[in-house]
Structures are given as C-alpha cells and as structure tokens.
Enzyme design. Structure first.
Site, PDB file in Angstrom:
ATOM      1  N   GLY A 181       0.656  -1.268  -0.113  1.00 39.05           N
ATOM      2  CA  GLY A 181      -0.092  -0.014  -0.084  1.00 39.05           C
ATOM      3  C   GLY A 181       0.841   1.161  -0.011  1.00 39.05           C
ATOM      4  O   GLY A 181       1.920   1.217  -0.566  1.00 39.05           O
ATOM      5  N   CYS A 182       0.403   2.352   0.382  1.00 31.03           N
ATOM      6  CA  CYS A 182       1.207   3.596   0.493  1.00 31.03           C
ATOM      7  C   CYS A 182       2.294   3.461   1.336  1.00 31.03           C
ATOM      8  O   CYS A 182       2.317   2.821   2.481  1.00 31.03           O
ATOM      9  CB  CYS A 182       0.167   4.670   1.486  1.00 31.03           C
ATOM     10  SG  CYS A 182       0.980   6.208   1.399  1.00 31.03           S
ATOM     11  N   PHE A 183       3.317   3.938   0.837  1.00 26.37           N
ATOM     12  CA  PHE A 183       4.882   3.730   1.313  1.00 26.37           C
ATOM     13  C   PHE A 183       4.951   4.341   2.627  1.00 26.37           C
ATOM     14  O   PHE A 183       5.682   4.267   3.656  1.00 26.37           O
ATOM     15  CB  PHE A 183       5.790   4.072   0.357  1.00 26.37           C
ATOM     16  CG  PHE A 183       5.849   5.161  -0.296  1.00 26.37           C
ATOM     17  CD1 PHE A 183       5.361   6.295   0.145  1.00 26.37           C
ATOM     18  CD2 PHE A 183       6.613   5.234  -1.665  1.00 26.37           C
ATOM     19  CE1 PHE A 183       5.276   7.529  -0.791  1.00 26.37           C
ATOM     20  CE2 PHE A 183       6.487   6.209  -2.436  1.00 26.37           C
ATOM     21  CZ  PHE A 183       6.133   7.407  -2.118  1.00 26.37           C
ATOM     22  N   TRP A 184       4.146   5.668   2.794  1.00 21.01           N
ATOM     23  CA  TRP A 184       4.008   6.445   4.083  1.00 21.01           C
ATOM     24  C   TRP A 184       3.853   5.369   5.497  1.00 21.01           C
ATOM     25  O   TRP A 184       4.329   5.512   6.565  1.00 21.01           O
ATOM     26  CB  TRP A 184       2.985   7.629   3.953  1.00 21.01           C
ATOM     27  CG  TRP A 184       3.203   8.511   3.184  1.00 21.01           C
ATOM     28  CD1 TRP A 184       4.637   8.845   2.436  1.00 21.01           C
ATOM     29  CD2 TRP A 184       2.408   9.575   2.619  1.00 21.01           C
ATOM     30  NE1 TRP A 184       4.226   9.899   1.475  1.00 21.01           N
ATOM     31  CE2 TRP A 184       3.041  10.359   1.803  1.00 21.01           C
ATOM     32  CE3 TRP A 184       1.256   9.807   2.961  1.00 21.01           C
ATOM     33  CZ2 TRP A 184       2.345  11.379   1.246  1.00 21.01           C
ATOM     34  CZ3 TRP A 184       0.536  11.126   2.388  1.00 21.01           C
ATOM     35  CH2 TRP A 184       1.267  11.772   1.453  1.00 21.01           C
ATOM     36  N   CYS A 185       2.689   4.506   5.169  1.00 23.91           N
ATOM     37  CA  CYS A 185       2.350   3.964   6.576  1.00 23.91           C
ATOM     38  C   CYS A 185       3.533   2.807   6.776  1.00 23.91           C
ATOM     39  O   CYS A 185       4.028   2.696   7.766  1.00 23.91           O
ATOM     40  CB  CYS A 185       1.060   2.793   5.899  1.00 23.91           C
ATOM     41  SG  CYS A 185      -0.256   3.805   5.863  1.00 23.91           S
TER      42      CYS A 185
END
Length: 187
Positions: free
Chosen positions: A19-23
C-alpha cells in the site's frame, strides 16, 4: 540506499510493498534492528519514475519501502512477520481506499535466501488460512528501484496532522505499536 548492496557488511536490505509507502515507512522506522526505512518505487519498467508517474499506474512500479536492517537484531523473517501483520495481502492492487497497481502487496527479494524465506512464510500463512482469503503478494527479485522524492521520506513523522496521516497512518501505527511493543525502538 539506491544500490542493492549494503554499505555495511553486517547490514542487509529488504524491499517490501504493502500500500502507501508512508504507512510502512513509519512502521519499520520504529522497529528495533531497522537502521533506515526509505520510501521508493520498485519493480516497474519506467527508467526514472516520479511520484506523479507512479500514480498513473502506468510505470509498473509499486510504492515500496527499502529497509536497511541489522540481522543480528531482527531477521528477514521477523520483518516479514511485521509486514504481514500491518497490511492486507489478499487484496490485489489495493490497500483500503488506495487502489491501483502501485499499491500492490509485494516482497522484492535481494538474495535467494530471502526468496526462500518469503515463499515458506506465504506457504505457511496459506496453509494455516490466517487471512481467510488467498494471499496475492507478489514475490520477485528486486528490480529498477528508485528512492522516492525527498518530501516523501518520513512523511508521516513530519506531517502527523495531514488528513491521510491522521486517519490512515496513525491508526495503523498505533495497532503496530500495540502488537509489537516489545520490538519497538526506545523513545
């Protein structure tokens, strides 16, 4: 960290998409044994992808975290245990409301041993029916990795009140911190 060899002989690298790399970056940067988790793009065909390019879904890249870690403190298998606990590996090209090929679940291996370990873990989770649905995590050697733009690095840490960070990253991070409390870096 753009190369696949580690700058220190006692450190290894792992590249994971969920998913989103920020997480994932926020999660892995809090884990003991992780020297650095870097947001990036991997396993696509575009020679120099930008965030805007990757968001079109046409570069073939996944949003990933490249993790440099000390295997004396945490093993690759330990990283995978956190990885599978912190995202849904059963939804193709999707994590929550994030939809597109760039949000696929993937383990991009740096060594043959990582590929063996990842395959064994996927097979074990499948056999035990841990997720109640087939695991669709892509397993392939890492290729065409590019670090994400500087403003993406430690994004959730620097922007905790931004909407996505407050409503998506923060709850995932809280769940991770509760589940893996004994493996967190000291504050």
């Amino acid at each position: 960290m753009a190369n696949t060899t580690s700058p220190h002989q006692d450190h290894e690298e792992a590249t994971l998409a969920g998913g989103c790399f920020w997480c994932l970056e926020a999660i892995f940067n809090q884990l003991q044994g992780v020297i650095e988790a870097e947001s990036g793009y991997s396993n696509g065909h575009h020679p120099a992808p930008t965030y805007e390019d990757v968001c079109t879904g046409e570069t073939g890249h996944a949003e990933v975290v490249r993790i440099r870690f000390d295997p004396r403190i945490i093993s690759f298998k330990g990283l995978l245990e956190v990885f599978f606990a912190c995202h849904d590996p059963t939804t193709p090209n999707r994590q929550g409301h994030d939809v597109g090929t760039q949000y696929r679940s993937g383990i991009y291996t740096h060594t043959p041993q990582q590929a063996i370990t990842a395959r064994q873990m996927i097979d074990d989770l499948t056999q035990r029916q841990v997720f109640g649905a087939p695991i669709v995590t892509e397993l392939a050697p890492v290729s065409n990795y590019h670090a994400a733009e500087a403003y993406h690095q430690r994004y959730a840490e620097h922007h905790p009140y931004q909407g996505y960070c407050a409503y998506v990253v923060a709850p995932k991070l809280a769940h991770f911190r509760q589940q893996f409390q004994s493996q967190l870096k000291p504050d």
